[in-house]
Write a protein that holds these residues in place. Structure first.
Motif, PDB file in Angstrom:
ATOM      1  N   PRO A 122      75.760  35.333  -8.810  1.00 39.53           N
ATOM      2  CA  PRO A 122      74.318  35.084  -8.857  1.00 39.53           C
ATOM      3  C   PRO A 122      73.909  33.630  -8.643  1.00 39.53           C
ATOM      4  N   GLU A 123      74.685  32.693  -9.156  1.00 39.57           N
ATOM      5  CA  GLU A 123      74.295  31.292  -9.009  1.00 39.57           C
ATOM      6  C   GLU A 123      74.435  30.823  -7.562  1.00 39.57           C
ATOM      7  N   GLU A 124      75.439  31.326  -6.863  1.00 44.97           N
ATOM      8  CA  GLU A 124      75.635  30.966  -5.449  1.00 44.97           C
ATOM      9  C   GLU A 124      74.861  31.896  -4.518  1.00 44.97           C
ATOM     10  N   LYS A 125      74.324  32.999  -5.064  1.00 47.11           N
ATOM     11  CA  LYS A 125      73.611  34.022  -4.295  1.00 47.11           C
ATOM     12  C   LYS A 125      74.486  34.538  -3.156  1.00 47.11           C
ATOM     13  N   MET A 126      75.685  34.962  -3.543  1.00 49.55           N
ATOM     14  CA  MET A 126      76.673  35.469  -2.604  1.00 49.55           C
ATOM     15  C   MET A 126      77.135  36.847  -3.058  1.00 49.55           C
ATOM     16  N   LEU A 127      77.268  37.769  -2.104  1.00 49.52           N
ATOM     17  CA  LEU A 127      77.728  39.122  -2.387  1.00 49.52           C
ATOM     18  C   LEU A 127      78.901  39.464  -1.489  1.00 49.52           C
ATOM     19  N   PHE A 128      79.952  40.024  -2.092  1.00 52.02           N
ATOM     20  CA  PHE A 128      81.127  40.475  -1.358  1.00 52.02           C
ATOM     21  C   PHE A 128      81.249  41.987  -1.583  1.00 52.02           C
ATOM     22  N   PRO A 129      80.717  42.817  -0.647  1.00 50.14           N
ATOM     23  CA  PRO A 129      80.658  44.258  -0.864  1.00 50.14           C
ATOM     24  C   PRO A 129      81.815  45.043  -0.285  1.00 50.14           C
ATOM     25  N   GLY A 130      82.852  44.363   0.203  1.00 50.87           N
ATOM     26  CA  GLY A 130      83.943  45.096   0.833  1.00 50.87           C
ATOM     27  C   GLY A 130      83.430  45.887   2.017  1.00 50.87           C
ATOM     28  N   ASP A 131      83.755  47.172   2.068  1.00 51.60           N
ATOM     29  CA  ASP A 131      83.337  48.018   3.190  1.00 51.60           C
ATOM     30  C   ASP A 131      82.161  48.922   2.835  1.00 51.60           C
ATOM     31  N   THR A 132      81.452  48.610   1.767  1.00 51.91           N
ATOM     32  CA  THR A 132      80.274  49.409   1.420  1.00 51.91           C
ATOM     33  C   THR A 132      79.109  49.078   2.330  1.00 51.91           C
ATOM     34  N   LEU A 133      78.848  47.808   2.536  1.00 55.85           N
ATOM     35  CA  LEU A 133      77.685  47.368   3.305  1.00 55.85           C
ATOM     36  C   LEU A 133      78.118  46.421   4.415  1.00 55.85           C
ATOM     37  N   PHE A 134      77.722  46.753   5.639  1.00 59.58           N
ATOM     38  CA  PHE A 134      77.957  45.897   6.799  1.00 59.58           C
ATOM     39  C   PHE A 134      76.614  45.434   7.364  1.00 59.58           C
ATOM     40  N   CYS A 135      76.666  44.493   8.282  1.00 61.92           N
ATOM     41  CA  CYS A 135      75.458  44.074   8.984  1.00 61.92           C
ATOM     42  C   CYS A 135      74.950  45.245   9.828  1.00 61.92           C
ATOM     43  N   GLU A 136      73.793  45.771   9.471  1.00 66.02           N
ATOM     44  CA  GLU A 136      73.145  46.890  10.159  1.00 66.02           C
ATOM     45  C   GLU A 136      74.008  48.158  10.169  1.00 66.02           C
ATOM     46  N   SER A 137      74.882  48.298   9.177  1.00 59.06           N
ATOM     47  CA  SER A 137      75.751  49.468   9.145  1.00 59.06           C
ATOM     48  C   SER A 137      76.347  49.625   7.748  1.00 59.06           C
ATOM     49  N   ALA A 138      77.311  50.549   7.631  1.00 65.70           N
ATOM     50  CA  ALA A 138      78.008  50.784   6.368  1.00 65.70           C
ATOM     51  C   ALA A 138      79.396  51.307   6.672  1.00 65.70           C
ATOM     52  N   GLY A 139      80.256  51.306   5.654  1.00 67.82           N
ATOM     53  CA  GLY A 139      81.625  51.742   5.840  1.00 67.82           C
ATOM     54  C   GLY A 139      81.741  53.235   6.057  1.00 67.82           C
ATOM     55  N   ARG A 140      82.833  53.645   6.672  1.00 65.08           N
ATOM     56  CA  ARG A 140      83.089  55.066   6.918  1.00 65.08           C
ATOM     57  C   ARG A 140      83.226  55.826   5.601  1.00 65.08           C
ATOM     58  N   THR A 141      82.818  57.084   5.639  1.00 63.76           N
ATOM     59  CA  THR A 141      82.949  57.933   4.457  1.00 63.76           C
ATOM     60  C   THR A 141      83.710  59.222   4.756  1.00 63.76           C
TER      61      THR A 141
END
Length: 209
Positions: free
Chosen positions: A143-162
Motif C-alpha cells: 500500500p505505501e508503494e502503491k504496487m500490486l503483484f497479482p501473478g497470473d490473475t490480472l494482466f494488462c487488458e486481460s486475465a490468466g487462463r482458467t
C-alpha cells in the motif's frame, strides 16, 4: 526503493525483486531461472531475504530450489490454500507440459492466510487471496508503494487462463472485480506475464472488469 525485473523461463515469466534502501530484496516468482536471478542480484549488490510466490504453476516456482541453494535459510512463502497445487503435478502443470512431474511443496517454509499483513525488508504488504487461475493463487499489495503483484490473475487488458485443472472463470472474475479493481486507482500492477498496467486503466479497459 527500487524494483528489478527479469523475464525468465520458457513462458516469459516476470520475476520482480523489490529492493529496500538497505539493499535487501523480496523476490516475487523466480520462475525457472533461480541461478540466473542469484547471479544478477549479486551483481546488483542485493541480498534476498524472502521469496514470495503468487501461485504454484511450474513457470513461477521451478527456479526456487536453485535460487535458495545460493543462500542460507531463505524463506519461501505462498498462500496456504495453494499447497495442493504445488503437490499435484497435473495442477502445477509439470505433468501437463511434459516436464518431469514434481511436487513443489517441500520448497515452502512459510504460508500466508488471506488478509495477512506482513512487514518484510521494511516493506508493508497485504496478502489477497485471488482464486481463479489456480485455487489458491494470491496477490501481494504494497500500500505505501502503491504496487500490486497479482501473478497470473490480472494482466494488462486481460486475465490468466482458467482452463487448467483447478481453474475457475467465475472465481477469477470475482477476484478481479471485487478484490483487485477495488484497490486505489493509482496502484501500479506488475503482472506475471506481459506489460505493467494500473488499476485505473484496467477498470476501463479490462474485459473482465
Amino acid at each position: 526503493m527500487r524494483l528489478l525485473h527479469y523475464i525468465v523461463g520458457p513462458i516469459q515469466t516476470n520475476c520482480y525483486v523489490l529492493v529496500s534502501d538497505k539493499d535487501e530484496g523480496i523476490v516475487i516468482d523466480p520462475g525457472a531461472s533461480g541461478k540466473r536471478i542469484a547471479e544478477a542480484l549479486d551483481k546488483e549488490g542485493v541480498k534476498p531475504v524472502a521469496v514470495l510466490l503468487t501461485h504454484g504453476h511450474f513457470d513461477h516456482v521451478s527456479g526456487v530450489e536453485e535460487l535458495c541453494a545460493q543462500y542460507d535459510a531463505l524463506p519461501v512463502c505462498i498462500l496456504d490454500k495453494e499447497m495442493k497445487t504445488l503437490k499435484d503435478p497435473e495442477t502445477n502443470l509439470t505433468a501437463v507440459m511434459s516436464y518431469e512431474a514434481k511436487d513443489f511443496s517441500p520448497l515452502i517454509t512459510d504460508t500466508f492466510s488471506d488478509g495477512d499483513e506482513k512487514e518484510i525488508a521494511g516493506f508493508k504488504l497485504r496478502v489477497i487471496w485471488t482464486p481463479g487461475h489456480t485455487p489458491g493463487g494470491c496477490s501481494y499489495f504494497f500500500p505505501e508503494e502503491k504496487m500490486l503483484f497479482p501473478g497470473d490473475t490480472l494482466f494488462c487488458e486481460s486475465a490468466g487462463r482458467t482452463d487448467f485443472k483447478g481453474g475457475s472463470t467465475s472465481d477469477e472474475i470475482h477476484s478481479i472485480r471485487e478484490r483487485l479493481l477495488t484497490l486505489p486507482e493509482d496502484t501500479t500492477v506488475y503482472p506475471g506475464h506481459d506489460s505493467t498496467t494500473t488499476i485505473a486503466f484496467e477498470k476501463i479497459n479490462n474485459p473482465y472488469a
